[in-house]
Scaffold this motif. Structure first.
Motif, PDB file in Angstrom:
ATOM      1  N   VAL A   1      33.715 119.528 -88.247  1.00 52.82           N
ATOM      2  CA  VAL A   1      35.082 119.004 -88.252  1.00 52.82           C
ATOM      3  C   VAL A   1      35.746 119.332 -89.588  1.00 52.82           C
ATOM      4  CG1 VAL A   1      36.525 116.958 -88.001  1.00 52.82           C
ATOM      5  CG2 VAL A   1      34.382 117.138 -86.721  1.00 52.82           C
ATOM      6  N   ASP A   2      36.880 120.012 -89.525  1.00 54.58           N
ATOM      7  CA  ASP A   2      37.653 120.316 -90.723  1.00 54.58           C
ATOM      8  C   ASP A   2      38.273 119.008 -91.232  1.00 54.58           C
ATOM      9  OD1 ASP A   2      39.979 120.955 -92.393  1.00 54.58           O
ATOM     10  OD2 ASP A   2      39.622 123.038 -91.790  1.00 54.58           O
ATOM     11  N   PRO A   3      37.970 118.602 -92.463  1.00 57.79           N
ATOM     12  CA  PRO A   3      38.480 117.306 -92.934  1.00 57.79           C
ATOM     13  C   PRO A   3      39.984 117.280 -93.122  1.00 57.79           C
ATOM     14  CG  PRO A   3      37.385 118.467 -94.718  1.00 57.79           C
ATOM     15  CD  PRO A   3      37.130 119.266 -93.481  1.00 57.79           C
ATOM     16  N   LEU A   4      40.613 118.434 -93.256  1.00 58.14           N
ATOM     17  CA  LEU A   4      42.051 118.470 -93.463  1.00 58.14           C
ATOM     18  C   LEU A   4      42.811 118.344 -92.157  1.00 58.14           C
ATOM     19  CD1 LEU A   4      44.150 118.742 -95.706  1.00 58.14           C
ATOM     20  CD2 LEU A   4      44.125 121.223 -95.333  1.00 58.14           C
ATOM     21  N   THR A   5      42.350 119.049 -91.121  1.00 59.18           N
ATOM     22  CA  THR A   5      43.064 119.055 -89.839  1.00 59.18           C
ATOM     23  C   THR A   5      42.457 118.121 -88.807  1.00 59.18           C
ATOM     24  OG1 THR A   5      41.740 120.865 -88.905  1.00 59.18           O
ATOM     25  CG2 THR A   5      43.664 121.465 -90.239  1.00 59.18           C
ATOM     26  N   GLY A   6      41.179 117.757 -88.984  1.00 58.19           N
ATOM     27  CA  GLY A   6      40.491 116.955 -87.986  1.00 58.19           C
ATOM     28  C   GLY A   6      40.065 117.736 -86.769  1.00 58.19           C
ATOM     29  N   VAL A   7      40.257 119.053 -86.759  1.00 56.15           N
ATOM     30  CA  VAL A   7      39.914 119.892 -85.613  1.00 56.15           C
ATOM     31  C   VAL A   7      38.466 120.348 -85.739  1.00 56.15           C
ATOM     32  CG1 VAL A   7      40.409 122.061 -84.429  1.00 56.15           C
ATOM     33  CG2 VAL A   7      42.278 120.636 -85.272  1.00 56.15           C
ATOM     34  N   ALA A   8      37.735 120.272 -84.637  1.00 59.76           N
ATOM     35  CA  ALA A   8      36.321 120.642 -84.623  1.00 59.76           C
ATOM     36  C   ALA A   8      36.151 122.080 -84.148  1.00 59.76           C
ATOM     37  CB  ALA A   8      35.538 119.711 -83.713  1.00 59.76           C
ATOM     38  N   SER A   9      35.437 122.882 -84.916  1.00 56.91           N
ATOM     39  CA  SER A   9      34.998 124.193 -84.452  1.00 56.91           C
ATOM     40  C   SER A   9      33.616 124.040 -83.835  1.00 56.91           C
ATOM     41  CB  SER A   9      34.949 125.192 -85.608  1.00 56.91           C
ATOM     42  OG  SER A   9      34.048 124.758 -86.614  1.00 56.91           O
ATOM     43  N   ALA A  10      33.235 124.955 -82.959  1.00 55.15           N
ATOM     44  CA  ALA A  10      31.979 124.820 -82.226  1.00 55.15           C
ATOM     45  C   ALA A  10      31.268 126.155 -82.151  1.00 55.15           C
ATOM     46  CB  ALA A  10      32.228 124.282 -80.818  1.00 55.15           C
ATOM     47  N   SER A  11      29.942 126.086 -82.115  1.00 55.39           N
ATOM     48  CA  SER A  11      29.115 127.279 -81.974  1.00 55.39           C
ATOM     49  C   SER A  11      27.834 126.883 -81.261  1.00 55.39           C
ATOM     50  CB  SER A  11      28.782 127.873 -83.349  1.00 55.39           C
ATOM     51  OG  SER A  11      27.911 128.971 -83.238  1.00 55.39           O
ATOM     52  N   VAL A  12      27.393 127.701 -80.305  1.00 55.19           N
ATOM     53  CA  VAL A  12      26.116 127.479 -79.633  1.00 55.19           C
ATOM     54  C   VAL A  12      25.027 128.148 -80.463  1.00 55.19           C
ATOM     55  CG1 VAL A  12      24.745 127.897 -77.559  1.00 55.19           C
ATOM     56  CG2 VAL A  12      27.169 127.283 -77.361  1.00 55.19           C
TER      57      VAL A  12
ATOM     58  N   GLU B   1      32.900 110.909 -80.541  1.00 51.37           N
ATOM     59  CA  GLU B   1      33.835 110.555 -81.603  1.00 51.37           C
ATOM     60  C   GLU B   1      33.826 111.553 -82.758  1.00 51.37           C
ATOM     61  OE1 GLU B   1      36.173 108.771 -81.297  1.00 51.37           O
ATOM     62  OE2 GLU B   1      35.700 107.243 -79.806  1.00 51.37           O
ATOM     63  N   ARG B   2      35.015 111.810 -83.259  1.00 50.12           N
ATOM     64  CA  ARG B   2      35.375 112.750 -84.310  1.00 50.12           C
ATOM     65  C   ARG B   2      35.461 114.195 -83.800  1.00 50.12           C
ATOM     66  NH1 ARG B   2      35.081 110.913 -89.742  1.00 50.12           N
ATOM     67  NH2 ARG B   2      34.124 108.864 -89.957  1.00 50.12           N
ATOM     68  N   ILE B   3      34.971 114.454 -82.585  1.00 53.91           N
ATOM     69  CA  ILE B   3      34.904 115.837 -82.107  1.00 53.91           C
ATOM     70  C   ILE B   3      36.070 116.101 -81.160  1.00 53.91           C
ATOM     71  CG2 ILE B   3      33.464 117.583 -81.021  1.00 53.91           C
ATOM     72  CD1 ILE B   3      32.394 116.332 -83.686  1.00 53.91           C
ATOM     73  N   ARG B   4      37.093 116.769 -81.655  1.00 54.44           N
ATOM     74  CA  ARG B   4      38.244 117.185 -80.853  1.00 54.44           C
ATOM     75  C   ARG B   4      38.708 118.545 -81.353  1.00 54.44           C
ATOM     76  NH1 ARG B   4      42.455 112.604 -79.045  1.00 54.44           N
ATOM     77  NH2 ARG B   4      42.606 114.134 -77.392  1.00 54.44           N
ATOM     78  N   PRO B   5      38.815 119.524 -80.460  1.00 54.74           N
ATOM     79  CA  PRO B   5      38.393 119.506 -79.056  1.00 54.74           C
ATOM     80  C   PRO B   5      36.874 119.565 -78.951  1.00 54.74           C
ATOM     81  CG  PRO B   5      39.027 121.722 -79.675  1.00 54.74           C
ATOM     82  CD  PRO B   5      39.330 120.867 -80.879  1.00 54.74           C
ATOM     83  N   GLU B   6      36.366 119.149 -77.796  1.00 55.51           N
ATOM     84  CA  GLU B   6      34.922 119.254 -77.573  1.00 55.51           C
ATOM     85  C   GLU B   6      34.660 120.404 -76.609  1.00 55.51           C
ATOM     86  OE1 GLU B   6      30.995 117.021 -75.896  1.00 55.51           O
ATOM     87  OE2 GLU B   6      32.760 115.788 -76.287  1.00 55.51           O
ATOM     88  N   ALA B   7      34.231 121.525 -77.155  1.00 59.95           N
ATOM     89  CA  ALA B   7      33.918 122.688 -76.327  1.00 59.95           C
ATOM     90  C   ALA B   7      32.797 122.339 -75.351  1.00 59.95           C
ATOM     91  CB  ALA B   7      33.500 123.856 -77.216  1.00 59.95           C
ATOM     92  N   GLY B   8      32.860 122.945 -74.161  1.00 61.95           N
ATOM     93  CA  GLY B   8      31.781 122.804 -73.196  1.00 61.95           C
ATOM     94  C   GLY B   8      31.974 121.733 -72.151  1.00 61.95           C
ATOM     95  N   ARG B   9      33.054 120.930 -72.233  1.00 54.87           N
ATOM     96  CA  ARG B   9      33.275 119.854 -71.262  1.00 54.87           C
ATOM     97  C   ARG B   9      34.565 120.128 -70.489  1.00 54.87           C
ATOM     98  NH1 ARG B   9      32.761 114.052 -73.945  1.00 54.87           N
ATOM     99  NH2 ARG B   9      33.289 113.458 -71.800  1.00 54.87           N
ATOM    100  N   TYR B  10      34.413 120.387 -69.192  1.00 50.03           N
ATOM    101  CA  TYR B  10      35.541 120.760 -68.343  1.00 50.03           C
ATOM    102  C   TYR B  10      35.498 119.995 -67.020  1.00 50.03           C
ATOM    103  CZ  TYR B  10      35.967 124.789 -71.486  1.00 50.03           C
ATOM    104  OH  TYR B  10      36.102 125.586 -72.587  1.00 50.03           O
ATOM    105  N   ALA B  11      36.653 119.927 -66.375  1.00 51.16           N
ATOM    106  CA  ALA B  11      36.769 119.463 -64.991  1.00 51.16           C
ATOM    107  C   ALA B  11      37.799 120.352 -64.314  1.00 51.16           C
ATOM    108  CB  ALA B  11      37.186 117.998 -64.942  1.00 51.16           C
ATOM    109  N   VAL B  12      37.967 120.191 -63.016  1.00 52.03           N
ATOM    110  CA  VAL B  12      39.019 120.892 -62.273  1.00 52.03           C
ATOM    111  C   VAL B  12      40.042 119.857 -61.841  1.00 52.03           C
ATOM    112  CG1 VAL B  12      39.613 122.240 -60.232  1.00 52.03           C
ATOM    113  CG2 VAL B  12      37.501 122.738 -61.487  1.00 52.03           C
ATOM    114  N   GLN B  13      41.281 120.022 -62.293  1.00 56.18           N
ATOM    115  CA  GLN B  13      42.359 119.119 -61.904  1.00 56.18           C
ATOM    116  C   GLN B  13      43.123 119.737 -60.737  1.00 56.18           C
ATOM    117  OE1 GLN B  13      44.585 117.090 -64.968  1.00 56.18           O
ATOM    118  NE2 GLN B  13      46.524 117.442 -63.909  1.00 56.18           N
ATOM    119  N   VAL B  14      43.397 118.910 -59.729  1.00 55.35           N
ATOM    120  CA  VAL B  14      44.181 119.344 -58.569  1.00 55.35           C
ATOM    121  C   VAL B  14      45.353 118.388 -58.416  1.00 55.35           C
ATOM    122  CG1 VAL B  14      44.190 119.826 -56.099  1.00 55.35           C
ATOM    123  CG2 VAL B  14      42.117 120.284 -57.450  1.00 55.35           C
TER     124      VAL B  14
END
Length: 776
Positions: free
Chosen positions: A711-722, A530-543
């Motif tokens: 999470v940027d409070p203005l846009t709600g977009v999450a930046s990510a860093s390892v 919750e609150r984390i969008r997009p969440e870097a690092g989580r993927y699937a393969v859609q067919v």
């Protein structure tokens, strides 16, 4: 300046610059039931429900469109909910919504999906397992309760009870393993037929609701098999788990403290403190504290998972209610419809997670992440299995939450009386007796597998496609990660997907309509952090079934070895309203040799309106054809999925693929370096730029990596860093730059979150920097 929960240390890993802004403006005409009140720092947002919202484990959440505003406090009548938001969040308070556990509370339950196919599933479709853990053992049992002095826990005004129901075997020899049960968040006090409340301590004339007595069927079964069991009460936490706690904790740390305080008493009673133990404990066999299984229901599931993490790497002292040494070894976890608000499970402690297919409380089935979020975090030897139970709701695993069996008023948590899959009269719904039989049997399966090391029971938990006849006619499916699996494909940013209809997709994209998102809003595998969008690092393969017969090729960044495997195990989620979906599976080695391993036919799971259901079924393909074709199994370069039968709208998601062989290796748990975040409040200032560090404390030792989200409070977009966690470190750097000014603006809050990537553990996953506007 205020600092909360963890020390503040300077450093630089990622930086955001913030300054003043325009005054907040909100919708002057909020929807019916909503009220917006201007405050000195922003707005108070209130929602008044048309009827009482039942007390449950899922957190009530306010949204503005896709943006999570926060988790409100509830009035005692469970109809009024209030949330304070800062000025920046208050700039856009339109499309207000109320959610809990992934479903809307402020709108009527959706009508059944048009054309929904309800596959006719029968337990007899699965072969019986060689050993059925639901069969009672040879021992008679005794039972009794203990009540000790209440204990204080950090952040709670009132102390918490130390009460337990013990059911233990008789006629055993030697010390016996201990199984501890922890219930979830339910009402705490009741009086006759009045609505139960969340008061604590209970007012005069009211009785403490005995949720801890609700697992006696499972306790009796385990005790007959030779386990000492105790189910503990946590009403004092349920009534206070929104008070003085960090964002999104939901009482997990408090429940861990309570669990470990009980375990410490049992360690005393197994040694020199036995003469002073309660009578029921002295009458039971001595416990072997090196063999402990924890069972948790709902928020109790997250609580026992945190207890497993805390037992390996203790939390910072100031936030922990248990300060003693660890004198026990947790061999496994059995989790029933659990929450996972922090999304950082214990990777090295084996787990079994029950996902109720008609869960009306934790309806996003986020407990699936007790499997998915453990991948690659540590050694990977621990087995983590998900158990999908068709027709089970959330409450009926506990008899004290079940109408007709409970002491207090109780209810069926599934909200829609019209849903053909999950309404009370649906032929797919389990009766309370059937559901409690499933809970008891699979708790016993976890004990047999994780504590007793019985590899003959493992197939019930690891996706092997067998059933326990004792739970018939219930249909119970499983998928898993860990144990004797070798990574073939776990989709990440480096995975290359080619072929018509195939693409790499983000499990949690910026919005649900993003072109990069996985096109499913009802898959448990895609439950949001919750609150984390997009969440870097989580993927699937859609067919997509755009070109049946045309392979979709999935290429990991380097060839991988599955030379020790007997089969390839794939976890594949199928979109609802699909039956008879056929596909072939092939692999190619680095020399270009190719083999089709086999074919599979899938049917979608029943598709309720209020519970996520696009859950990944496990498919096994033997490597016989690959060996016969001379493939080098130490150099597998690609995995292919070839669509065959299905409709033009058919789509699947590959969650992962593994080389698999039977067996149960020792988990070999590690004490990993641990990260806990905190909060910091600062004044904006009048000029210049100041860098502040979000508090982040590192304890323990080792070398790991975590992913930090801001999470940027203005846009709600999450930046990510390892961010690396090197040996000997005491903090990680999470810098945010604040630029002062003399213009009136808005107070703003930066939410920060952290997830383990590899070689690390996480306790408090959420932190925050609040920048107060200091200009009148």
């Amino acid at each position: 300046m205020r600092v909360g929960r963890a020390a503040m240390t300077a450093g630089l890993a990622l930086a955001l610059v913030i300054g003043g802004g325009s005054a907040a403006q909100a919708d002057p005409d909020p929807p019916a039931g909503w009220e917006l009140r201007k405050t000195t720092t922003g707005y108070e947002v209130s929602w008044h429900a048309p009827k009482r919202v039942p007390i449950g484990d899922a957190m009530v959440e306010f949204y503005a469109g896709d943006r999570l505003l926060g988790r409100p406090s509830a009035e005692p009548d469970q109809r009024g909910f209030h949330l304070s938001v800062d000025g920046v969040a208050g700039r856009s308070l339109t499309d207000l919504q109320v959610h809990a556990g992934g479903r809307r509370l402020d709108v009527e339950a959706a009508a059944p999906r048009a054309g929904t196919a309800q596959p006719a599933l029968a337990a007899a479709q699965l072969p019986p397992n060689a050993v059925d853990p639901g069969v009672a053992g040879p021992y008679s049992t005794i039972s009794g309760e203990y009540a000790l002095s209440d204990v204080p826990l950090p952040g709670f005004p009132a102390p918490v009870e130390m009460r337990g129901l013990v059911i233990a075997p008789q006629g055993t020899s030697g010390s016996r393993p201990l199984v501890l049960f922890l219930h979830g968040r339910h009402a705490t006090c009741y009086q006759g037929t009045a609505e139960p409340t969340l008061a604590w301590p209970c007012p005069a004339g009211w009785t403490s609701l005995p949720s801890y007595r609700g697992y006696q069927r499972a306790q009796q079964l385990l005790a007959s098999q030779g386990y000492v069991t105790v189910s503990i009460s946590a009403n004092g936490i349920n009534a206070q788990d929104g008070v003085g706690l960090p964002p999104a904790d939901g009482g997990a740390q408090a429940r861990s403290s309570l669990v470990r305080t009980h375990l410490a008493r049992w360690a005393d009673w197994a040694g020199s403190g036995r003469p002073s133990a309660p009578a029921i404990v002295r009458s039971a066999p001595v416990t072997d504290m090196t063999r402990v299984l924890l069972v948790g229901h709902s928020r109790g599931g997250e609580g026992v998972s945190r207890a497993a993490v805390d037992s390996l790497t203790p939390p910072p002292a100031g936030q922990d209610g248990y300060t003693g040494t660890v004198r026990w070894q947790i061999r496994g976890l059995a989790l029933i419809g659990p929450t996972i608000n922090g999304q950082n499970p214990a990777p090295d402690v084996p787990s079994m997670t029950i996902l109720p297919g008609c869960d009306g409380d934790i309806s996003d089935l986020e407990g699936q992440l007790y499997v998915d979020a453990t991948r690659a975090v540590s050694r990977g030897f621990a087995l983590h299995g998900a158990i999908y139970v068709i027709g089970a709701n959330h409450n009926y695993f506990n008899t004290e939450w079940t109408p007709g069996l409970s002491a207090a008023p109780s209810f069926d948590d599934y909200p829609s009386p019209h849903d053909p899959t999950c309404r009370a009269v649906s032929p797919l719904r389990l009766t309370p007796d059937q559901q409690q039989k499933v809970g008891a049997t699979y708790a016993a399966a976890a004990a047999a597998t994780f504590v007793a090391g019985n590899d003959q029971v493992r197939p019930l938990l690891d996706g092997s496609g067998v059933r326990a006849p004792s739970v018939d006619p219930a249909v119970v499916l499983s998928d898993a990660a860990g144990a004797n699996r070798t990574r073939l494909v776990v989709p990440d940013a480096s995975t290359v997907v080619s072929g018509t209809g195939g693409r790499l997709c983000e499990q949690v994209a910026t919005t649900d309509s993003s072109p990069t998102t996985c096109d499913s809003s009802v898959s448990p595998h895609f439950a949001r952090f919750e609150r984390i969008r997009p969440e870097a690092g989580r993927y699937a393969v859609q067919v997509n079934w755009d070109a049946p017969g045309t392979p979709v090729t999935i290429r990991p960044p380097v060839p991988v070895s599955i030379s020790n495997a007997q089969q390839v195990a794939l976890r594949v989620a199928l979109a609802g309203n699909n039956t008879g979906v056929g596909l072939d599976v092939a692999i190619t080695d680095s020399a270009g040799r190719r083999a089709v391993l086999g074919s599979a036919t899938l049917d979608a799971l029943p598709y309720p309106t209020q519970t996520n259901s696009e859950w990944a079924q496990e498919i096994r393909m033997p490597l016989t054809n690959a060996t016969a074709a001379g493939l080098n199994l130490a150099q597998i370069a690609t995995l292919e999925l070839i669509p065959r039968t299905g409709q033009t709208w058919t789509r699947i998601w590959l969650i992962d693929a593994w080389g698999w062989r039977p067996g149960l290796p020792a988990p070999q748990p590690l004490s990993l370096p641990r990260v806990d975040l905190g909060e910091l409040t600062v004044a904006e200032g009048n000029s210049g730029t100041t860098t502040y560090q979000v508090p982040a404390r590192v304890t323990g030792s080792g070398n790991g990596q975590v992913r930090v989200f801001v999470v940027d409070p203005l846009t709600g977009v999450a930046s990510a860093s390892v961010v690396s966690v090197p040996p000997g470190s005491t903090t990680i750097a999470i810098p945010i730059q604040v630029t002062g000014n003399t213009q009136a603006g808005d107070t703003r809050s930066y939410v920060v979150a952290v997830k383990a990537v590899t070689g690390a553990a996480v306790g408090d996953a959420y932190g925050q920097l609040t920048v107060q506007d200091d200009d009148a």
